[in-house]
Design a protein around this motif. Structure first.
Motif, PDB file in Angstrom:
ATOM      1  N   LEU A  11       0.802  -1.362  -0.199  1.00 34.38           N
ATOM      2  CA  LEU A  11       0.157   0.032  -0.184  1.00 34.38           C
ATOM      3  C   LEU A  11       0.966   1.172   0.049  1.00 34.38           C
ATOM      4  O   LEU A  11       2.010   1.201   0.659  1.00 34.38           O
ATOM      5  CB  LEU A  11      -0.832   0.089   1.101  1.00 34.38           C
ATOM      6  CG  LEU A  11      -1.912  -1.372   1.520  1.00 34.38           C
ATOM      7  CD1 LEU A  11      -3.005  -1.046   2.577  1.00 34.38           C
ATOM      8  CD2 LEU A  11      -2.599  -1.664   0.044  1.00 34.38           C
ATOM      9  N   PRO A  12       0.427   2.357  -0.825  1.00 30.80           N
ATOM     10  CA  PRO A  12       1.151   3.586  -0.672  1.00 30.80           C
ATOM     11  C   PRO A  12       1.282   4.018   0.750  1.00 30.80           C
ATOM     12  O   PRO A  12       0.440   4.305   1.318  1.00 30.80           O
ATOM     13  CB  PRO A  12       0.339   4.421  -1.553  1.00 30.80           C
ATOM     14  CG  PRO A  12      -0.593   3.630  -2.317  1.00 30.80           C
ATOM     15  CD  PRO A  12      -0.744   2.629  -1.463  1.00 30.80           C
ATOM     16  N   GLU A  13       2.531   4.431   1.057  1.00 28.81           N
ATOM     17  CA  GLU A  13       2.716   4.900   2.756  1.00 28.81           C
ATOM     18  C   GLU A  13       2.123   5.817   2.946  1.00 28.81           C
ATOM     19  O   GLU A  13       1.596   6.137   3.914  1.00 28.81           O
ATOM     20  CB  GLU A  13       4.382   4.670   3.041  1.00 28.81           C
ATOM     21  CG  GLU A  13       4.844   3.298   2.923  1.00 28.81           C
ATOM     22  CD  GLU A  13       6.220   2.973   3.105  1.00 28.81           C
ATOM     23  OE1 GLU A  13       6.762   4.308   3.718  1.00 28.81           O
ATOM     24  OE2 GLU A  13       6.843   2.137   3.082  1.00 28.81           O
ATOM     25  N   ALA A  76      -9.239   6.729  -0.382  1.00 27.60           N
ATOM     26  CA  ALA A  76      -7.732   6.765  -0.484  1.00 27.60           C
ATOM     27  C   ALA A  76      -7.532   5.478  -1.541  1.00 27.60           C
ATOM     28  O   ALA A  76      -6.230   5.193  -1.849  1.00 27.60           O
ATOM     29  CB  ALA A  76      -7.148   6.629   0.726  1.00 27.60           C
ATOM     30  N   GLY A  77      -8.309   4.473  -1.740  1.00 23.87           N
ATOM     31  CA  GLY A  77      -8.178   3.411  -2.437  1.00 23.87           C
ATOM     32  C   GLY A  77      -7.433   2.418  -1.625  1.00 23.87           C
ATOM     33  O   GLY A  77      -6.601   1.474  -2.123  1.00 23.87           O
ATOM     34  N   ALA A 471     -14.116  -1.477  -6.809  1.00 19.55           N
ATOM     35  CA  ALA A 471     -12.807  -1.212  -6.724  1.00 19.55           C
ATOM     36  C   ALA A 471     -12.028  -2.361  -5.859  1.00 19.55           C
ATOM     37  O   ALA A 471     -10.777  -2.456  -5.934  1.00 19.55           O
ATOM     38  CB  ALA A 471     -12.327   0.163  -5.682  1.00 19.55           C
ATOM     39  N   GLY A 472     -12.778  -3.482  -5.454  1.00 17.94           N
ATOM     40  CA  GLY A 472     -12.414  -4.610  -4.975  1.00 17.94           C
ATOM     41  C   GLY A 472     -11.346  -4.407  -3.608  1.00 17.94           C
ATOM     42  O   GLY A 472     -10.700  -5.046  -3.471  1.00 17.94           O
ATOM     43  N   LEU A 473     -12.308  -3.499  -2.868  1.00 18.03           N
ATOM     44  CA  LEU A 473     -11.305  -2.841  -1.425  1.00 18.03           C
ATOM     45  C   LEU A 473     -11.918  -3.781  -0.473  1.00 18.03           C
ATOM     46  O   LEU A 473     -11.315  -3.977   0.490  1.00 18.03           O
ATOM     47  CB  LEU A 473     -11.850  -1.562  -1.147  1.00 18.03           C
ATOM     48  CG  LEU A 473     -11.014  -0.611  -2.224  1.00 18.03           C
ATOM     49  CD1 LEU A 473     -11.495   0.746  -1.751  1.00 18.03           C
ATOM     50  CD2 LEU A 473      -9.700  -0.749  -2.362  1.00 18.03           C
ATOM     51  N   LEU A 474     -13.090  -4.523  -0.375  1.00 13.05           N
ATOM     52  CA  LEU A 474     -13.463  -5.304   0.943  1.00 13.05           C
ATOM     53  C   LEU A 474     -13.035  -6.734   0.829  1.00 13.05           C
ATOM     54  O   LEU A 474     -13.156  -7.475  -0.142  1.00 13.05           O
ATOM     55  CB  LEU A 474     -14.964  -5.092   0.937  1.00 13.05           C
ATOM     56  CG  LEU A 474     -15.778  -3.807   1.139  1.00 13.05           C
ATOM     57  CD1 LEU A 474     -17.155  -3.733   1.265  1.00 13.05           C
ATOM     58  CD2 LEU A 474     -15.320  -3.210   2.522  1.00 13.05           C
TER      59      LEU A 474
END
Length: 486
Positions: A11-13, A76-77, A471-474
């Motif tokens: 993940l983007p820090e 924030a994705g 977005a496939g976040l869960l």
């Protein structure tokens, strides 16, 4: 099936830091956990099959804070894995680089209505507390599983938990009237209906029950209650084989009807493990029996003579050659002791080394056939493997567990997991059964699902996932794999 964990997400820090800082201000010091020592208990699956990782654990205290968390992560994705009591057995609750959203602080009983026979609770309430709240209202919430002291109702809903009373009351899907769910974008769906009849469109709650947090995060539920039983009779019978067990169940069900609340099976190997490894258990029957049947009858009527009913059925079963020996509990303490023999079985198996577990279901009429033939297939494949087939005969759910041969290395045994899956799951499929009865799919059975699920059903599931979580976040990577890999 493989217990190999996927590579952690990167993940983007900067985005992670920004989201955590904003959420820490809104959730307070208890709401965001980042200390490795504090996070460690949340990241290990209870059987040790998976070790997860996460930048932080989010611990919202109510539905509004869950909404804040998901909205911020969606913007924030950042992916999120929901977790209840961390008692799942297929890795669905373990994060691999994603943020972990713990529901444990959503622990309020919102309402009890003994007239409506409903109980409204938040997702973080333990099953034990749910049952206690029902008891305090002189009612019954019938879900009963061995982990009830630590599992939480949100996890029970997300895996459509079953347990020992499905025969009479059904699983969590049947025990739920309404849900409150936070969607992937942070919106809250208030579906906390107490109605028994509501035909105003799609029954949305069923989308989220059993979805393992991949479509939304359950934050509260309206559960069905039942009149409290006033009588209880529990018996344990020794039998020669699974066919006798099934015949005895049919005989008992024909006479007892809905009074037959539970009917469980244990093999000799399982009983011996419990007696050897779990202190406080005592042998209830003399003699040597290949299988044991544990049955419970309950009634809300005080004048029902359940003990006499059980004695009459047992007499017929003795005469019919089905039952070799039996004991009827003469007190609540004795009934609890008989149930403890069954409830301690999963923990007892840990003392016998590596275990390859299959949570499967077949039509009830095929239970005996399945246990006999699946045992033969596995024993032929690996001489010395010890079959422990036990579980909920009344609803066709068998925990077909395999313990390593005596003297075999645990790692070498677990390396055969895929081979045994093909034997067991192929045979289950041939009987029109299911490779997952009550534990879910998670990560452990994700690949297996593609082999046995109807391709059209997989496409429909993927379409639902795309619609509710585009977005496939869960809970990424759980239950479904991408269509490209399929």
């Amino acid at each position: 099936m493989s217990s190999t964990a996927p590579a952690p997400l990167r993940l983007p820090e900067d985005r992670v830091a920004s989201v955590l800082s904003a959420l820490a201000e809104k959730l307070g010091p208890r709401g965001v956990v980042t200390a490795p020592g504090d996070m460690a208990p949340y990241l290990v699956e209870q059987r040790g099959l998976f070790q997860g990782s996460t930048p932080a654990i989010l611990r919202p205290a109510d539905t509004a804070e869950v909404s804040l968390c998901l909205a911020a992560c969606a913007e924030a994705g950042l992916p999120v894995v929901p977790q209840g009591g961390n008692t799942g057995l297929v890795g669905g609750q373990v994060p691999f680089g994603a943020l972990l959203l713990s529901l444990e602080r959503l622990d309020k009983v919102r309402a009890v209505d003994a007239t409506d026979l409903t109980l409204t609770v938040e997702a973080g309430v333990t099953l034990h507390a749910v049952r206690a709240a029902a008891e305090a209202a002189d009612c019954l919430f019938p879900l009963s599983i061995a982990s009830e002291g630590s599992c939480r109702i949100g996890g029970n809903l997300s895996t459509n938990a079953g347990g020992t009373a499905v025969l009479r009351y059904g699983n969590m899907r049947e025990l739920t009237l309404g849900l409150e769910v936070v969607l992937a974008d942070g919106r809250v769906w208030n579906g906390l209906s107490r109605l028994r009849k509501d035909n105003t469109g799609y029954d949305l709650k069923d989308l989220f029950i059993g979805a393992e947090g991949t479509l939304g995060v359950i934050t509260a539920a309206v559960l069905r209650l039942f009149p409290k039983p006033r009588q209880r009779t529990t018996l344990l019978a020794g039998l020669a084989d699974p066919h006798a067990v099934l015949s005895f169940m049919r005989r008992l069900r024909a006479v007892a009807g809905d009074a037959l609340t539970g009917f469980e099976m244990m093999p000799r190997f399982g009983m011996e493990m419990v007696l050897q490894h779990m202190p406080g258990n005592v042998r209830a029957l003399t003699g040597d029996h290949a299988f044991f049947a544990l049955a419970e009858l309950t009634s809300t009527r005080r004048d029902d003579d359940l003990a006499a009913l059980a004695e009459g059925v047992l007499e017929e079963a003795f005469e019919g050659g089905e039952v070799e020996d039996a004991a009827i509990a003469s007190s609540e303490a004795q009934a609890d002791a008989l149930w403890r023999l069954r409830e301690d079985l999963s923990d007892a198996q840990k003392f016998e080394g590596g275990s390859i577990k299959h949570d499967v279901s077949v039509p009830v009429s095929k239970v005996a056939e399945f246990v006999v033939e699946a045992s033969r297939l596995c024993e032929a494949h690996l001489p010395g493997v010890r079959v422990c087939a036990f579980g909920h005969v009344g609803d066709g759910n068998i925990h077909f567990n395999l313990s390593q041969p005596v003297g075999m290395e645990k790692a070498a045994f677990l390396a055969t997991w895929e081979d045994f899956n093909r034997l067991v799951h192929d045979y289950v499929a041939s009987l029109s059964g299911s490779i997952s009865a009550e534990h879910g799919i998670g990560l452990l059975k994700r690949e297996e699902l593609t082999l046995y699920k109807d391709p059209v059903a997989l496409d429909l599931m993927a379409a639902l996932k795309g619609a509710l979580d585009p977005a496939g976040l869960l809970n990424p990577g759980k239950v479904l794999i991408s269509s490209a890999r399929r």
